[in-house]
Design a protein around this motif. Structure first.
Motif, PDB file in Angstrom:
ATOM      1  N   ALA A   1       0.834  -1.201   0.000  1.00 19.47           N
ATOM      2  CA  ALA A   1       0.000   0.000   0.000  1.00 19.47           C
ATOM      3  C   ALA A   1       0.867   1.249   0.000  1.00 19.47           C
ATOM      4  CB  ALA A   1      -0.913   0.003   1.215  1.00 19.47           C
ATOM      5  N   PHE A   2       0.309   2.307  -0.575  1.00 22.93           N
ATOM      6  CA  PHE A   2       1.013   3.588  -0.670  1.00 22.93           C
ATOM      7  C   PHE A   2      -0.023   4.669  -0.406  1.00 22.93           C
ATOM      8  CE2 PHE A   2       2.389   7.029  -3.758  1.00 22.93           C
ATOM      9  CZ  PHE A   2       3.340   7.566  -2.921  1.00 22.93           C
ATOM     10  N   SER A   3       0.272   5.592   0.517  1.00 15.61           N
ATOM     11  CA  SER A   3      -0.690   6.663   0.765  1.00 15.61           C
ATOM     12  C   SER A   3       0.007   7.996   0.998  1.00 15.61           C
ATOM     13  CB  SER A   3      -1.580   6.322   1.965  1.00 15.61           C
ATOM     14  OG  SER A   3      -0.797   6.194   3.129  1.00 15.61           O
ATOM     15  N   LEU A   4      -0.701   9.047   0.621  1.00 15.76           N
ATOM     16  CA  LEU A   4      -0.194  10.419   0.761  1.00 15.76           C
ATOM     17  C   LEU A   4      -1.282  11.252   1.413  1.00 15.76           C
ATOM     18  CD1 LEU A   4       0.928  10.808  -2.955  1.00 15.76           C
ATOM     19  CD2 LEU A   4       2.498  10.623  -1.024  1.00 15.76           C
ATOM     20  N   LYS A   5      -0.868  12.179   2.280  1.00 16.78           N
ATOM     21  CA  LYS A   5      -1.836  13.130   2.823  1.00 16.78           C
ATOM     22  C   LYS A   5      -1.286  14.533   2.671  1.00 16.78           C
ATOM     23  CE  LYS A   5      -4.286  10.170   6.011  1.00 16.78           C
ATOM     24  NZ  LYS A   5      -4.193   9.506   7.287  1.00 16.78           N
ATOM     25  N   ALA A   6      -2.139  15.436   2.222  1.00 15.12           N
ATOM     26  CA  ALA A   6      -1.736  16.840   2.111  1.00 15.12           C
ATOM     27  C   ALA A   6      -2.264  17.591   3.322  1.00 15.12           C
ATOM     28  CB  ALA A   6      -2.315  17.443   0.839  1.00 15.12           C
ATOM     29  N   ASP A   7      -1.420  18.479   3.858  1.00 16.63           N
ATOM     30  CA  ASP A   7      -1.823  19.263   5.016  1.00 16.63           C
ATOM     31  C   ASP A   7      -1.154  20.623   4.948  1.00 16.63           C
ATOM     32  OD1 ASP A   7      -2.968  19.895   7.436  1.00 16.63           O
ATOM     33  OD2 ASP A   7      -1.339  19.015   8.611  1.00 16.63           O
ATOM     34  N   LYS A   8      -1.962  21.682   4.835  1.00 21.66           N
ATOM     35  CA  LYS A   8      -1.462  23.070   4.773  1.00 21.66           C
ATOM     36  C   LYS A   8      -0.424  23.258   3.656  1.00 21.66           C
ATOM     37  CE  LYS A   8      -2.469  23.785   9.655  1.00 21.66           C
ATOM     38  NZ  LYS A   8      -2.916  22.396   9.938  1.00 21.66           N
ATOM     39  N   GLY A   9      -0.741  22.719   2.495  1.00 23.68           N
ATOM     40  CA  GLY A   9       0.103  22.944   1.324  1.00 23.68           C
ATOM     41  C   GLY A   9       1.341  22.078   1.245  1.00 23.68           C
ATOM     42  N   GLU A  10       1.515  21.180   2.223  1.00 23.26           N
ATOM     43  CA  GLU A  10       2.677  20.285   2.197  1.00 23.26           C
ATOM     44  C   GLU A  10       2.226  18.847   2.379  1.00 23.26           C
ATOM     45  OE1 GLU A  10       5.260  21.517   5.301  1.00 23.26           O
ATOM     46  OE2 GLU A  10       5.790  23.410   4.330  1.00 23.26           O
ATOM     47  N   LEU A  11       3.136  17.917   2.096  1.00 19.28           N
ATOM     48  CA  LEU A  11       2.832  16.513   2.335  1.00 19.28           C
ATOM     49  C   LEU A  11       2.894  16.234   3.834  1.00 19.28           C
ATOM     50  CD1 LEU A  11       4.490  14.081  -0.195  1.00 19.28           C
ATOM     51  CD2 LEU A  11       2.095  14.686   0.066  1.00 19.28           C
ATOM     52  N   GLY A  12       1.764  15.889   4.441  1.00 22.41           N
ATOM     53  CA  GLY A  12       1.746  15.566   5.870  1.00 22.41           C
ATOM     54  C   GLY A  12       2.091  14.114   6.111  1.00 22.41           C
ATOM     55  N   GLU A  13       1.946  13.287   5.060  1.00 23.52           N
ATOM     56  CA  GLU A  13       2.240  11.861   5.213  1.00 23.52           C
ATOM     57  C   GLU A  13       2.622  11.268   3.869  1.00 23.52           C
ATOM     58  OE1 GLU A  13      -0.479   9.183   7.570  1.00 23.52           O
ATOM     59  OE2 GLU A  13      -0.743   8.229   5.610  1.00 23.52           O
TER      60      GLU A  13
ATOM     61  N   PRO B   1     -15.184  29.484  -2.747  1.00 18.47           N
ATOM     62  CA  PRO B   1     -15.701  30.560  -1.906  1.00 18.47           C
ATOM     63  C   PRO B   1     -16.100  30.073  -0.501  1.00 18.47           C
ATOM     64  CG  PRO B   1     -16.777  30.582  -4.070  1.00 18.47           C
ATOM     65  CD  PRO B   1     -15.905  29.369  -4.034  1.00 18.47           C
ATOM     66  N   ASP B   2     -15.650  30.785   0.517  1.00  8.03           N
ATOM     67  CA  ASP B   2     -16.030  30.544   1.914  1.00  8.03           C
ATOM     68  C   ASP B   2     -15.544  29.203   2.482  1.00  8.03           C
ATOM     69  OD1 ASP B   2     -17.461  33.020   2.024  1.00  8.03           O
ATOM     70  OD2 ASP B   2     -19.142  32.061   0.997  1.00  8.03           O
ATOM     71  N   VAL B   3     -14.664  28.500   1.774  1.00 11.59           N
ATOM     72  CA  VAL B   3     -14.085  27.281   2.358  1.00 11.59           C
ATOM     73  C   VAL B   3     -12.932  27.694   3.267  1.00 11.59           C
ATOM     74  CG1 VAL B   3     -12.814  25.140   1.912  1.00 11.59           C
ATOM     75  CG2 VAL B   3     -14.769  25.733   0.476  1.00 11.59           C
ATOM     76  N   THR B   4     -13.074  27.421   4.573  1.00 10.40           N
ATOM     77  CA  THR B   4     -12.028  27.825   5.525  1.00 10.40           C
ATOM     78  C   THR B   4     -11.140  26.658   5.923  1.00 10.40           C
ATOM     79  OG1 THR B   4     -13.533  27.410   7.365  1.00 10.40           O
ATOM     80  CG2 THR B   4     -13.484  29.657   6.493  1.00 10.40           C
ATOM     81  N   GLY B   5     -11.545  25.444   5.528  1.00  8.18           N
ATOM     82  CA  GLY B   5     -10.717  24.292   5.869  1.00  8.18           C
ATOM     83  C   GLY B   5     -10.995  23.123   4.950  1.00  8.18           C
ATOM     84  N   ALA B   6      -9.940  22.331   4.720  1.00  6.91           N
ATOM     85  CA  ALA B   6     -10.085  21.066   3.987  1.00  6.91           C
ATOM     86  C   ALA B   6      -9.246  20.057   4.770  1.00  6.91           C
ATOM     87  CB  ALA B   6      -9.585  21.216   2.556  1.00  6.91           C
ATOM     88  N   PRO B   7      -9.788  19.610   5.934  1.00  8.52           N
ATOM     89  CA  PRO B   7      -8.940  18.878   6.888  1.00  8.52           C
ATOM     90  C   PRO B   7      -8.457  17.491   6.458  1.00  8.52           C
ATOM     91  CG  PRO B   7     -11.202  19.100   7.711  1.00  8.52           C
ATOM     92  CD  PRO B   7     -11.136  19.891   6.465  1.00  8.52           C
ATOM     93  N   TYR B   8      -9.165  16.841   5.533  1.00  3.40           N
ATOM     94  CA  TYR B   8      -8.713  15.496   5.128  1.00  3.40           C
ATOM     95  C   TYR B   8      -8.498  15.473   3.625  1.00  3.40           C
ATOM     96  CZ  TYR B   8     -11.187  14.722   9.516  1.00  3.40           C
ATOM     97  OH  TYR B   8     -11.643  14.812  10.811  1.00  3.40           O
ATOM     98  N   ASN B   9      -7.259  15.258   3.209  1.00  2.00           N
ATOM     99  CA  ASN B   9      -6.962  15.162   1.775  1.00  2.00           C
ATOM    100  C   ASN B   9      -5.991  14.030   1.581  1.00  2.00           C
ATOM    101  OD1 ASN B   9      -8.019  18.046   1.085  1.00  2.00           O
ATOM    102  ND2 ASN B   9      -6.598  18.256   2.810  1.00  2.00           N
ATOM    103  N   SER B  10      -6.379  13.016   0.825  1.00  2.00           N
ATOM    104  CA  SER B  10      -5.455  11.910   0.679  1.00  2.00           C
ATOM    105  C   SER B  10      -5.556  11.234  -0.669  1.00  2.00           C
ATOM    106  CB  SER B  10      -5.688  10.882   1.786  1.00  2.00           C
ATOM    107  OG  SER B  10      -7.008  10.386   1.707  1.00  2.00           O
ATOM    108  N   PHE B  11      -4.453  10.627  -1.045  1.00  2.00           N
ATOM    109  CA  PHE B  11      -4.401   9.721  -2.194  1.00  2.00           C
ATOM    110  C   PHE B  11      -3.936   8.376  -1.637  1.00  2.00           C
ATOM    111  CE2 PHE B  11      -1.620   7.337  -5.001  1.00  2.00           C
ATOM    112  CZ  PHE B  11      -2.469   7.087  -6.068  1.00  2.00           C
ATOM    113  N   PHE B  12      -4.517   7.277  -2.123  1.00  2.00           N
ATOM    114  CA  PHE B  12      -4.067   5.959  -1.640  1.00  2.00           C
ATOM    115  C   PHE B  12      -4.187   4.946  -2.762  1.00  2.00           C
ATOM    116  CE2 PHE B  12      -8.231   7.348  -0.208  1.00  2.00           C
ATOM    117  CZ  PHE B  12      -9.093   6.434  -0.799  1.00  2.00           C
ATOM    118  N   GLU B  13      -3.305   3.966  -2.713  1.00  2.00           N
ATOM    119  CA  GLU B  13      -3.375   2.874  -3.678  1.00  2.00           C
ATOM    120  C   GLU B  13      -2.949   1.592  -2.988  1.00  2.00           C
ATOM    121  OE1 GLU B  13      -0.498   4.296  -6.621  1.00  2.00           O
ATOM    122  OE2 GLU B  13       0.978   2.892  -5.823  1.00  2.00           O
TER     123      GLU B  13
END
Length: 450
Positions: free
Chosen positions: A37-49, A143-155
């Motif tokens: 498995a391979f997974s990536l998470k984005a957090d505040k413009g950087e790779l968090g995982e 517009p008006d989006v103040t957060g996108a707390p979960y962002n991920s790619f996985f395979e």
């Protein structure tokens, strides 16, 4: 970490293990699986995982003198497997005699032969990273989006072997990809949040733009929502919601639940359990489906099953043990993983299309529900009673008139299946591509609002 075994090595290992089982005067089926498995998470413009994992495990269901013992090991060296075998043997000694469970699929040599589910992946890692970062950046640009707390790619790549004492050896491999994101919208002191995923077999099937538009439309659309007056409403569930709701009551199709005496449909085979407009199949193959597999958890071939035909319950899902218990034929619905006991499962659940155009299903006033909260705590699978928090839209003739939040929807699921007002003529699937249904309009659900 141990290196992942080749197919030849794995086949040899399974053969040796089953020889040892025979020396103990027992029989068994063995499931081995390997996952990368391979997974990536984005957090505040950087790779968090950035996570790469590989694992393998092997599980055994050993039967001796009618008693079943289950054990598994994550290490495949000789000592570990001998210890696992001993654990299974010990467990069987303390088990009750279960005359229904025995190894019964003989000489099965099935390999899932479906190129669609295991396509070579040639996408550069940079493109996958770019997708994860883009999910967050593009969502935050709405517009008006103040957060996108979960962002991920996985395979993930999964390979599975199933072998038993009766000469069966089946193999399956598949590759899947997915991505997920969320939106927190804030405006005029109010908040609304929604998240969703996308799944497929190839990287180029993922469409971040469409996913972002879908999520944003819901989060933004629901923001000004209010409770509607309490009363009875006609209701349409989104396909994702209907899949979640049905999932709470899927035990009604289970031969295992029937064997345990807790299935409300236990004695209903051959009887009407739903509106005559309702047909439900378990399909082994659906184009693009995420539950494609040529054999079940015992090595029996999977096939299409008619579960409900024109409202009548035709069969329950059976493995060899539940089938033996009820004196019926097993129907290739066994479920088992390396770590679990024998159970049953459907493949792709497909509700049949109905006689109504979608315009007809959406005519007049109805409530479209697109979020349900507190699902499993609010559902009693045996009685069918449910009560959930819900959000959606009050609609008229297919147009969303007013967003709705802060309501509770209550009813009885088994009764609900008989209260269909219309069934559409076009099939839709949920995000997980394991559940397919037309638009179904249910009559008279109780809504507690204001």
């Amino acid at each position: 970490r141990e290196r992942l075994m080749s197919t030849l090595d794995m086949n040899n290992l399974l053969t040796r293990l089953l020889d040892k089982v025979a020396d103990l005067g027992a029989e068994a089926d063995v499931i081995a699986n390997q996952e990368k498995a391979f997974s990536l998470k984005a957090d505040k413009g950087e790779l968090g995982e950035y996570k790469v994992t590989s694992s393998q495990q092997l599980g055994i269901r050993l039967i001796k003198e009618g008693r079943v013992g289950i054990a598994y090991s994550e290490s495949l060296d000789e000592l570990a497997l001998d210890a696992m075998l001993q654990d299974a043997l010990d467990a069987s000694r303390f088990a009750k005699v279960d005359a229904d469970q025995r190894i019964s699929v003989a000489g099965s040599r099935i390999t899932t032969d479906c190129a669609e589910i295991h396509q070579p992946d040639t996408t550069a890692v940079e493109e996958k990273i770019a997708l994860a970062l883009r999910l967050e950046a593009d969502m935050l640009a709405q517009p008006d989006v103040t957060g996108a707390p979960y962002n991920s790619f996985f395979e993930g790549e999964n390979r599975l072997w199933l072998a038993n004492s009766l000469g069966s050896l089946c193999q399956h491999s598949e590759f899947s990809v997915g991505c997920y994101t969320s939106a927190l919208v804030e405006r005029d002191g109010r908040q609304s949040m929604h998240s969703q995923g996308q799944y497929g077999r190839r990287f180029d099937e993922l469409d971040s733009q469409t996913l972002i538009e879908q999520i944003y439309a819901v989060a933004d659309g629901l923001l000004p929502g209010e409770a509607v007056p309490s009363g009875r409403y006609s209701v349409l569930f989104s396909t994702n919601c209907f899949a979640s709701l049905f999932g709470c009551f899927q035990g009604a199709l289970s031969g295992k639940w029937a064997q345990q005496g807790i299935n409300p449909w236990r004695d209903k085979v051959g009887q009407s359990v739903a509106s005559r407009w309702l047909t439900l199949e378990s399909r082994a193959y659906m184009p693009g489906g995420m539950h494609i597999k040529a054999f079940d958890g015992e090595g029996a071939p999977t096939s299409d099953l008619l579960l409900i035909g024109e409202g009548e319950l035709k069969t329950l899902l059976h493995n060899s043990a539940t089938a033996r218990h009820f004196g019926v034929a097993s129907n290739g619905s066994a479920a088992r993983s390396a770590r679990s006991a024998l159970d049953v499962t459907a493949r792709h659940l497909v509700f049949g299309t109905g006689p109504h155009g979608e315009g007809e299903v959406q005519s007049g006033d109805y409530l479209e529900l697109i979020k349900l909260d507190g699902l499993h705590s609010g559902a009693d699978a045996v009685s069918g009673d449910f009560s959930f928090g819900a959000s959606g839209f009050l609609c008229r003739d297919g147009v969303r008139v007013q967003p709705v939040r802060g309501i509770t929807v209550a009813g009885n699921f088994y009764r609900l299946l008989g209260e269909l007002e219309a069934v559409g003529d076009t099939l839709h699937h949920n995000d997980g591509k394991g559940f397919y249904a037309p638009l179904i309009r249910f009559g008279g659900l109780n809504i507690a609002g204001k």
